[in-house]
Design an enzyme around this catalytic site. Sequence first.
Site: not given
Ligand code: PSU
Ligand code: MN
Length: 318
Positions: A45, A105, A125, A157, A159-161, A178
């Site tokens: 990624e 992003k 991701v 909220d 994540s789409a992950d 995390k």
């Molecule tokens: N964890 C990190 N650094 C990052 C991310 C996660 O330590 O930059 C990024 C990854 O690309 C993950 C995204 O897919 O943050 C998740 O963002 P969101 O919570 O907006 O879905």
């Molecule tokens: Mn989000």
Amino acid sequence: MGAARWFAVVHSYDRSVTRHPAPFVNMAREVREALVRGGPVVALETTYVSHGFPPPAGVETAIASEAAVRAAGAVPATIALIDGEIRVGLQPEDLERVAGADTRKVSPRDLAACLADNAVGATTVAGTLAVARLCGIHHAATGGIGGVHRDAERTFDLSADLTELGRSAVCLVCSGAKSILDVPRTLEVLETLGVPVVGFGTSTLPLFYCRESEYDVSARVDNAAQAARLCRIHWELGRATAVVIANPPPIETALSRTDADALIDAALAEAAAADVSGQAVTPFVLAAIHAASGGRSERVNRDLIVANAALAGAIAAA
Ligand code: PSU
Ligand code: MN
């Protein structure tokens, strides 16, 4: 299982979505040749390059990750959107553009708009898994996955992950999630989606900066061959979801739970005070943690991303 048969097996799982040539994809020759011969390829990624580190640490980490994948005997396929195409396998000058201040992003919902606008985009991701599926890539590495945010009952909220992990036959190596997230709820959603969360040499989920936690993983493996075998069985059973391999951060730079929790609580309070929401939350919180930790969070973040790339390469090669 011979390489040719294995290639046929993995490609039969999601034939409906793997199209050759994949639309909008500009694949590096090295990656294409590896895929055609059924060789090991690891998708990487790029959101951490643009949104996860202050420059130039993002580009340096990406280059070190590619080297780690190669050293493990696999081909790196770093993914970004540039000039209206999805590049799978980047040149050094591509990475410099991804590190630029205007980079978007890119989550799955953002792919089409980013291509239509000819904008530079770094895949999360989820975005990376969507592209991997399009290209028939079955291995990937990252730092940590997104998940259910702590105040999700108010913000919704998620994540789409998570959704993308539920529909991509990809072995994703990460260092768990995390604890800026609600970790137990994240694990619940992964269970609902049918995604195995497999500890690598550990029976509890690593929390990105920390090697251990009070949360059990759903299975454990102790070497790359075992991880590869578990993935193979999962997909041979017709499961079309990801397998998450949770690799603890390197012992030399990992933080203690006390230190990590203090940094995270302060960063989340800062984010709440600044009224940050949506896609901006994760980058804001990471930047606040980096600023407060005097470089320690950046070091472990960098080390674990490179270590995860190496392990993904080893599993792909196995
Ligand atoms: N964890 C990190 N650094 C990052 C991310 C996660 O330590 O930059 C990024 C990854 O690309 C993950 C995204 O897919 O943050 C998740 O963002 P969101 O919570 O907006 O879905
Ligand atoms: Mn989000």
